[in-house]
Design a protein around this motif. Sequence first.
Motif, PDB file in Angstrom:
ATOM      1  N   VAL A  23      45.951  38.370   4.442  1.00  0.00           N
ATOM      2  CA  VAL A  23      46.240  39.791   4.239  1.00  0.00           C
ATOM      3  C   VAL A  23      44.943  40.598   4.312  1.00  0.00           C
ATOM      4  N   LYS A  24      43.899  40.111   3.621  1.00  0.00           N
ATOM      5  CA  LYS A  24      42.614  40.817   3.591  1.00  0.00           C
ATOM      6  C   LYS A  24      42.028  40.913   5.004  1.00  0.00           C
ATOM      7  N   GLN A  25      42.058  39.790   5.718  1.00  0.00           N
ATOM      8  CA  GLN A  25      41.489  39.777   7.078  1.00  0.00           C
ATOM      9  C   GLN A  25      42.283  40.675   8.014  1.00  0.00           C
ATOM     10  N   ASN A  26      43.594  40.724   7.826  1.00  0.00           N
ATOM     11  CA  ASN A  26      44.422  41.623   8.620  1.00  0.00           C
ATOM     12  C   ASN A  26      44.007  43.073   8.387  1.00  0.00           C
ATOM     13  N   ILE A  27      43.856  43.409   7.083  1.00  0.00           N
ATOM     14  CA  ILE A  27      43.545  44.795   6.745  1.00  0.00           C
ATOM     15  C   ILE A  27      42.164  45.182   7.269  1.00  0.00           C
ATOM     16  N   GLU A  28      41.245  44.211   7.253  1.00  0.00           N
ATOM     17  CA  GLU A  28      39.870  44.534   7.658  1.00  0.00           C
ATOM     18  C   GLU A  28      39.631  44.390   9.157  1.00  0.00           C
ATOM     19  N   PHE A  29      40.658  43.948   9.903  1.00  0.00           N
ATOM     20  CA  PHE A  29      40.480  43.670  11.341  1.00  0.00           C
ATOM     21  C   PHE A  29      39.908  44.876  12.085  1.00  0.00           C
ATOM     22  N   GLY A  30      40.588  46.008  11.952  1.00  0.00           N
ATOM     23  CA  GLY A  30      40.144  47.204  12.677  1.00  0.00           C
ATOM     24  C   GLY A  30      38.935  47.850  12.011  1.00  0.00           C
ATOM     25  N   TRP A  31      38.930  47.783  10.675  1.00  0.00           N
ATOM     26  CA  TRP A  31      37.854  48.392   9.890  1.00  0.00           C
ATOM     27  C   TRP A  31      36.500  47.817  10.302  1.00  0.00           C
ATOM     28  N   ARG A  60      54.851  42.870   4.084  1.00  0.00           N
ATOM     29  CA  ARG A  60      54.242  42.836   5.424  1.00  0.00           C
ATOM     30  C   ARG A  60      54.022  44.249   5.941  1.00  0.00           C
ATOM     31  N   GLN A  61      55.034  45.085   5.709  1.00  0.00           N
ATOM     32  CA  GLN A  61      54.932  46.444   6.217  1.00  0.00           C
ATOM     33  C   GLN A  61      53.831  47.212   5.488  1.00  0.00           C
ATOM     34  N   ARG A  62      53.648  46.912   4.211  1.00  0.00           N
ATOM     35  CA  ARG A  62      52.562  47.558   3.471  1.00  0.00           C
ATOM     36  C   ARG A  62      51.213  47.107   4.006  1.00  0.00           C
ATOM     37  N   VAL A  63      51.123  45.821   4.365  1.00  0.00           N
ATOM     38  CA  VAL A  63      49.877  45.318   4.958  1.00  0.00           C
ATOM     39  C   VAL A  63      49.636  46.020   6.299  1.00  0.00           C
ATOM     40  N   ALA A  64      50.708  46.155   7.087  1.00  0.00           N
ATOM     41  CA  ALA A  64      50.576  46.802   8.401  1.00  0.00           C
ATOM     42  C   ALA A  64      50.089  48.243   8.237  1.00  0.00           C
ATOM     43  N   ILE A  65      50.617  48.929   7.236  1.00  0.00           N
ATOM     44  CA  ILE A  65      50.201  50.318   6.994  1.00  0.00           C
ATOM     45  C   ILE A  65      48.730  50.349   6.555  1.00  0.00           C
ATOM     46  N   SER A  66      48.369  49.431   5.649  1.00  0.00           N
ATOM     47  CA  SER A  66      46.976  49.373   5.179  1.00  0.00           C
ATOM     48  C   SER A  66      46.024  49.101   6.332  1.00  0.00           C
ATOM     49  N   ARG A  67      46.413  48.168   7.199  1.00  0.00           N
ATOM     50  CA  ARG A  67      45.576  47.790   8.334  1.00  0.00           C
ATOM     51  C   ARG A  67      45.319  49.001   9.232  1.00  0.00           C
ATOM     52  N   ALA A  68      46.359  49.799   9.417  1.00  0.00           N
ATOM     53  CA  ALA A  68      46.221  50.985  10.267  1.00  0.00           C
ATOM     54  C   ALA A  68      45.360  52.058   9.592  1.00  0.00           C
ATOM     55  N   ILE A  69      45.533  52.225   8.277  1.00  0.00           N
ATOM     56  CA  ILE A  69      44.781  53.280   7.577  1.00  0.00           C
ATOM     57  C   ILE A  69      43.302  52.922   7.467  1.00  0.00           C
ATOM     58  N   ALA A  70      43.015  51.600   7.325  1.00  0.00           N
ATOM     59  CA  ALA A  70      41.630  51.155   7.156  1.00  0.00           C
ATOM     60  C   ALA A  70      40.760  51.573   8.340  1.00  0.00           C
ATOM     61  N   LEU A  71      41.413  51.859   9.450  1.00  0.00           N
ATOM     62  CA  LEU A  71      40.727  52.279  10.667  1.00  0.00           C
ATOM     63  C   LEU A  71      40.209  53.722  10.539  1.00  0.00           C
ATOM     64  N   SER A  72      40.503  54.376   9.429  1.00  0.00           N
ATOM     65  CA  SER A  72      40.251  55.817   9.283  1.00  0.00           C
ATOM     66  C   SER A  72      40.758  56.552  10.516  1.00  0.00           C
ATOM     67  N   PRO A  73      42.022  56.383  10.835  1.00  0.00           N
ATOM     68  CA  PRO A  73      42.510  56.886  12.117  1.00  0.00           C
ATOM     69  C   PRO A  73      42.590  58.406  12.164  1.00  0.00           C
ATOM     70  N   LYS A  74      42.491  58.928  13.372  1.00  0.00           N
ATOM     71  CA  LYS A  74      42.658  60.365  13.567  1.00  0.00           C
ATOM     72  C   LYS A  74      44.124  60.725  13.434  1.00  0.00           C
ATOM     73  N   LEU A  75      44.957  59.717  13.607  1.00  0.00           N
ATOM     74  CA  LEU A  75      46.384  59.934  13.676  1.00  0.00           C
ATOM     75  C   LEU A  75      47.041  58.603  13.350  1.00  0.00           C
ATOM     76  N   LEU A  76      48.116  58.646  12.612  1.00  0.00           N
ATOM     77  CA  LEU A  76      48.852  57.427  12.318  1.00  0.00           C
ATOM     78  C   LEU A  76      50.176  57.469  13.083  1.00  0.00           C
ATOM     79  N   LEU A  77      50.407  56.453  13.907  1.00  0.00           N
ATOM     80  CA  LEU A  77      51.644  56.403  14.679  1.00  0.00           C
ATOM     81  C   LEU A  77      52.543  55.319  14.094  1.00  0.00           C
ATOM     82  N   LEU A  78      53.726  55.697  13.678  1.00  0.00           N
ATOM     83  CA  LEU A  78      54.624  54.722  13.070  1.00  0.00           C
ATOM     84  C   LEU A  78      55.892  54.609  13.895  1.00  0.00           C
TER      85      LEU A  78
END
Lengths: 354, 232
Positions: free
Chosen positions: A92-100, A137-155
């Motif tokens: 889970v941690k590695q998933n969240i930090e992948f993009g970060w 899983r979906q919470r992890v997916a959301i965290s992974r996307a947010i960790a990117l500090s995205p300009k936009l979140l696409l769901l």
Amino acid sequence: MISFELQITRPGFSLDVAGEFGEGITSIFGPSGAGKTTLLNCLSGLVRPTSGFIEVNGNQIYSEASNVWIEPEKRRFGMVYQEGVLFPHLTVKQNIEFGWKLIPHSDRHLNPLEITEILGLYDLQSRMPEELSGGERQRVAISRAIALSPKLLLLDEPLASLDVPSKTSIINYLRRVHDEFNIPMIYVSHSVSEVLSLASSAMLIKDGKGKGFGRPADLLLAASVNGSGLDMFENIMEGVVAGSAEHLTKVRVAQIEIAVRKQNKKVGDKVLLSVGANQLIITPEEPKLLSARNVLKGCVKEIWSNNGEALAEVDIGSKIMVELTEASVKDLGIVVGQEVFLVFKSSSVKVFDA
Amino acid sequence: MMESDISIVVLSLQIALIATAVTVPVAMLVALLLSRKNFRGRFVLDVFVSLPLALPPVVIGYVLLWIVGTNSWLGQLEKLLFGSTIAFTWIAAALAAGVVSLPLIVRSFTVALDGVDPRLEAAARGLGAGPLRVFFAVTLPLAYRGVIAGSLLGFVRALSEFGATIVVAGNIPGQTQTVPSAIFTRISSGDMDAAWRLAFVSIALAVVTLGVHNWLLRRALGRMSSNSGIRQ
């Protein structure tokens, strides 16, 4: 701020949409096969349109005319898919930090640990995706996307494969994400309930064409996406257990108290309440001597009606959608700004762990 | 085993290892094209890399000899580089072994790559990973069992190569004589004990490699069918 104009012409499929989305949560909704996901894939860069442009905060990321095409890995849009799509070989941690880990230090505006805490994943960090429930899983997916500090979140239909309690909890997490991180979101869905609970504006797509843009409720009634789709609308509220009597539990939501069926919970426990828009009775006068345990005073904020159906937004400290008919709006003389009472049974309220 | 046996086995292993090492990256590129891209000529590429599987190895050897032999432009280039053509050298033996093992490796890799959900790769792109990083951080870790299994299969095939090798590389003791060609020589000269010794080595190598291959493949398939965050 994102603005776009996209055309795709392929045999058997065409897409021709334009839009300009600002802050907040914008929903793209419409029936299956309308082109919602394709539109999202164009925005994220997985599909290159035939012609058009995409501009984010004034920067061109795609323009057919000037032959600009930014690859998806350079766009920094967070993507959340229907089924999580977590990397199965990473924790889970590695998933969240992948993009970060892939963005420059100066762009790391959000701390993965903080995100992990906000999304209630702190204790799950060392788990593998296969050990998680659908909602987790979906919470992890959301965290992974947010960790990117995205300009936009696409769901893309992030709740479609979840059960009701998980849906309710994720909707609540998404609201929290929106409040905490202030990331504009584009939320693709065909669920009226999700669109109304989350989005501040909405775009309707049908047969690959944009059919309207505006306030979600306006569009939903005009479109009646799922036939009479409003009956499935659920009002979702976050509350805290305030106490229990013999057969009832009181839950405090903002300034009000709502009676629900007796729960096996302690005072102070956080819960989510869900009440169907069709479970609510609206009346202009304070009712007396009723069996229903909940009578709440509120103010009508808005009324939409179409084809005999109507939807009223009532502010009782938190905003509640009430489904009724055009005839009853007329007979009761309900108008915007009026003081009304909402009545519902304690047993109509579904209670979930927050 | 006698000293001569050992040197034959060592040379065989060297040739097969080099052949596999060169073929694996080529096979990966081809498998990526076949598994991930939809392009014109996909069918032709598929048939072309599978061809060595269907052709008699002797024909492959003959074609290779024609390609690397003296008269071709490639032959001229080899003369410039090595002073002579690579025909009848260990390089030619490795080339022959690599060509015949290519289709097996490509097929195994394609199956392994097909088992990786392309949405995971798309997700990784969206998270800022370029194509190369996506391959090494997502695709390969998820397909590695199938990739190792395919490489092993290619390795045993390279090790057992005979027909193409003997045509393009000959059967020169100490230079191009591999285990299969040495067995052939010994059988021809009636030295049955010596032939059996090498035959046993071949069987042992094949059994061990195939054993590991099957074990890996079973685990790879187990992983594919298990729920890995994505409902199938």
